[in-house]
Design a protein around this motif. Sequence first.
Motif, PDB file in Angstrom:
ATOM      1  N   ALA A  25       0.826  -1.209   0.000  1.00 42.00           N
ATOM      2  CA  ALA A  25       0.000   0.000   0.000  1.00 42.00           C
ATOM      3  C   ALA A  25       0.857   1.255   0.000  1.00 42.00           C
ATOM      4  CB  ALA A  25      -0.930   0.003   1.214  1.00 42.00           C
ATOM      5  N   GLN A  26       1.924   1.254   0.788  1.00 36.11           N
ATOM      6  CA  GLN A  26       2.733   2.467   0.914  1.00 36.11           C
ATOM      7  C   GLN A  26       3.581   2.723  -0.323  1.00 36.11           C
ATOM      8  OE1 GLN A  26       2.579   4.806   3.334  1.00 36.11           O
ATOM      9  NE2 GLN A  26       0.849   3.643   4.156  1.00 36.11           N
ATOM     10  N   ILE A  27       4.081   1.682  -0.985  1.00 36.34           N
ATOM     11  CA  ILE A  27       4.867   1.936  -2.205  1.00 36.34           C
ATOM     12  C   ILE A  27       3.945   2.397  -3.327  1.00 36.34           C
ATOM     13  CG2 ILE A  27       4.826  -0.412  -3.136  1.00 36.34           C
ATOM     14  CD1 ILE A  27       7.780   2.092  -3.213  1.00 36.34           C
ATOM     15  N   PHE A 113      21.621   4.554   6.420  1.00 30.20           N
ATOM     16  CA  PHE A 113      20.834   5.671   6.928  1.00 30.20           C
ATOM     17  C   PHE A 113      20.724   6.781   5.883  1.00 30.20           C
ATOM     18  CE2 PHE A 113      21.005   9.884   8.995  1.00 30.20           C
ATOM     19  CZ  PHE A 113      19.783   9.877   9.659  1.00 30.20           C
ATOM     20  N   LEU A 114      21.825   7.120   5.229  1.00 22.74           N
ATOM     21  CA  LEU A 114      21.810   8.164   4.210  1.00 22.74           C
ATOM     22  C   LEU A 114      20.938   7.757   3.022  1.00 22.74           C
ATOM     23  CD1 LEU A 114      25.578   9.219   4.217  1.00 22.74           C
ATOM     24  CD2 LEU A 114      23.656  10.485   5.215  1.00 22.74           C
ATOM     25  N   ARG A 115      20.984   6.505   2.649  1.00 19.30           N
ATOM     26  CA  ARG A 115      20.123   6.046   1.556  1.00 19.30           C
ATOM     27  C   ARG A 115      18.651   6.199   1.937  1.00 19.30           C
ATOM     28  NH1 ARG A 115      23.982   1.801   1.463  1.00 19.30           N
ATOM     29  NH2 ARG A 115      22.474   0.259   2.236  1.00 19.30           N
ATOM     30  N   HIS A 116      18.320   5.834   3.165  1.00 17.73           N
ATOM     31  CA  HIS A 116      16.939   5.992   3.621  1.00 17.73           C
ATOM     32  C   HIS A 116      16.540   7.466   3.660  1.00 17.73           C
ATOM     33  CE1 HIS A 116      17.096   1.899   5.938  1.00 17.73           C
ATOM     34  NE2 HIS A 116      17.030   1.745   4.634  1.00 17.73           N
ATOM     35  N   ARG A 117      17.417   8.312   4.176  1.00 18.68           N
ATOM     36  CA  ARG A 117      17.099   9.733   4.284  1.00 18.68           C
ATOM     37  C   ARG A 117      16.907  10.388   2.917  1.00 18.68           C
ATOM     38  NH1 ARG A 117      14.473  11.417   7.873  1.00 18.68           N
ATOM     39  NH2 ARG A 117      15.151  13.547   7.427  1.00 18.68           N
ATOM     40  N   SER A 118      17.547   9.822   1.891  1.00 16.59           N
ATOM     41  CA  SER A 118      17.456  10.430   0.562  1.00 16.59           C
ATOM     42  C   SER A 118      16.027  10.432   0.025  1.00 16.59           C
ATOM     43  CB  SER A 118      18.371   9.688  -0.420  1.00 16.59           C
ATOM     44  OG  SER A 118      17.841   8.411  -0.774  1.00 16.59           O
ATOM     45  N   ILE A 119      15.185   9.511   0.487  1.00 17.60           N
ATOM     46  CA  ILE A 119      13.822   9.424  -0.030  1.00 17.60           C
ATOM     47  C   ILE A 119      13.079  10.743   0.200  1.00 17.60           C
ATOM     48  CG2 ILE A 119      11.635   8.160   0.079  1.00 17.60           C
ATOM     49  CD1 ILE A 119      14.113   6.564  -0.963  1.00 17.60           C
ATOM     50  N   ASP A 182      13.426   1.288  -3.558  1.00 17.74           N
ATOM     51  CA  ASP A 182      13.151  -0.150  -3.502  1.00 17.74           C
ATOM     52  C   ASP A 182      13.682  -0.795  -2.225  1.00 17.74           C
ATOM     53  OD1 ASP A 182      11.817  -0.138  -5.887  1.00 17.74           O
ATOM     54  OD2 ASP A 182      13.525  -0.788  -7.090  1.00 17.74           O
ATOM     55  N   GLU A 183      14.643  -0.167  -1.574  1.00 19.97           N
ATOM     56  CA  GLU A 183      15.164  -0.724  -0.333  1.00 19.97           C
ATOM     57  C   GLU A 183      14.658   0.014   0.909  1.00 19.97           C
ATOM     58  OE1 GLU A 183      19.333   0.683   1.043  1.00 19.97           O
ATOM     59  OE2 GLU A 183      19.530   0.395  -1.145  1.00 19.97           O
ATOM     60  N   ALA A 184      13.815   1.013   0.696  1.00 14.93           N
ATOM     61  CA  ALA A 184      13.297   1.786   1.829  1.00 14.93           C
ATOM     62  C   ALA A 184      12.361   0.927   2.665  1.00 14.93           C
ATOM     63  CB  ALA A 184      12.562   3.024   1.336  1.00 14.93           C
ATOM     64  N   PRO A 185      12.554   0.888   3.978  1.00 15.64           N
ATOM     65  CA  PRO A 185      11.629   0.135   4.827  1.00 15.64           C
ATOM     66  C   PRO A 185      10.273   0.821   4.906  1.00 15.64           C
ATOM     67  CG  PRO A 185      13.220   1.316   6.175  1.00 15.64           C
ATOM     68  CD  PRO A 185      13.649   1.497   4.749  1.00 15.64           C
ATOM     69  N   LEU A 186       9.294   0.090   5.375  1.00 14.77           N
ATOM     70  CA  LEU A 186       7.936   0.603   5.488  1.00 14.77           C
ATOM     71  C   LEU A 186       7.901   1.941   6.207  1.00 14.77           C
ATOM     72  CD1 LEU A 186       4.815   0.304   5.393  1.00 14.77           C
ATOM     73  CD2 LEU A 186       5.005  -1.016   7.525  1.00 14.77           C
ATOM     74  N   GLU A 187       8.665   2.070   7.285  1.00 19.51           N
ATOM     75  CA  GLU A 187       8.607   3.279   8.113  1.00 19.51           C
ATOM     76  C   GLU A 187       9.076   4.516   7.356  1.00 19.51           C
ATOM     77  OE1 GLU A 187       8.526  -0.312  10.527  1.00 19.51           O
ATOM     78  OE2 GLU A 187       9.881   0.363   8.935  1.00 19.51           O
TER      79      GLU A 187
END
Length: 300
Positions: A25-27, A113-119, A182-187
């Motif tokens: 749902a979130q993606i 962490f930086l990859r996640h923050r980039s979203i 594609d690698e971002a977690p649900l949160e």
Amino acid sequence: MRALRSGDTSPTAADAPPPTSPEDAQIALWSLFALHHLGFDDVDDRLEWDPVLISLRRELEHDFERSLRERAPAFPEPDDFAADLFSFIADHDGPSVAAWLRSSGTTEHMREFLRHRSIYTLKESDHTMWTIPRLSHRVKAAVVELQYDEYGAGDPRRLHAHLFARGLEESGLSSDYGAFVDEAPLEVLEQDNAMSMLGLNRRLRAASLGFLAAFEATSSGPSRKIAGGLERLGFGSEVIAYYTEHVEADAVHEQLAVRNICGTLVEESPDQYENIFFGAWICLDMDDRYARRMLSQWAP
């Protein structure tokens, strides 16, 4: 995504299967919101306002907002607004990814962490800009004053999203928008989608500004800790500069966001009091959920 790439959305509303998981749902919601941000190279920009896609987005938004409101706590009764909001934010004591990265994180933890923050950070503050046409002159002026700093005070090289992009590149990571979704977690997806949802809906404008206030009031200390972790691990000056930029700026912005933006809004529209706190809670809760997820993986 097949419908987005082909442009044929006619079967989407009737035939789209329900999401099979929260991640699904979130993606899907993130992809639909992305049409209002930077879009996709292989998707026609005219689909941004395709009525079938808007209908699908609204269904996903409705379910997402309902789940947030069901989780939200009771908020304090109206009294001294600024003091109450500062206390509400300060009393929220959750786990800290920033503190752990400063003292214990490895280079790979920090890169993840930086990859996640980039979203979010590659489009930093853009969701708040959607609220501006929906505000009174006084609130609008205060938001623009804060955003002027976020957007580099007129210098595109100082734009915060640009500073972060340079930091990613210096760290050997892609600065392309959505490169790591594609690698971002649900949160991470939930946090990003919450910001877009609040910014895009006029009825949630106060929640968007409450989110902004909580974000500004809680980012100075963590930015200092992340900068310390980056220095300890030997990351370059560009990515460190992005976080040190936020240490001083956000300490000033928190007063502006709480008093001049949210305080003025609730003075003019007392009925928006609860929505401001709702947005602030979303910001705090989303950070907590991400921290619990990552610390359980990094430091079980």
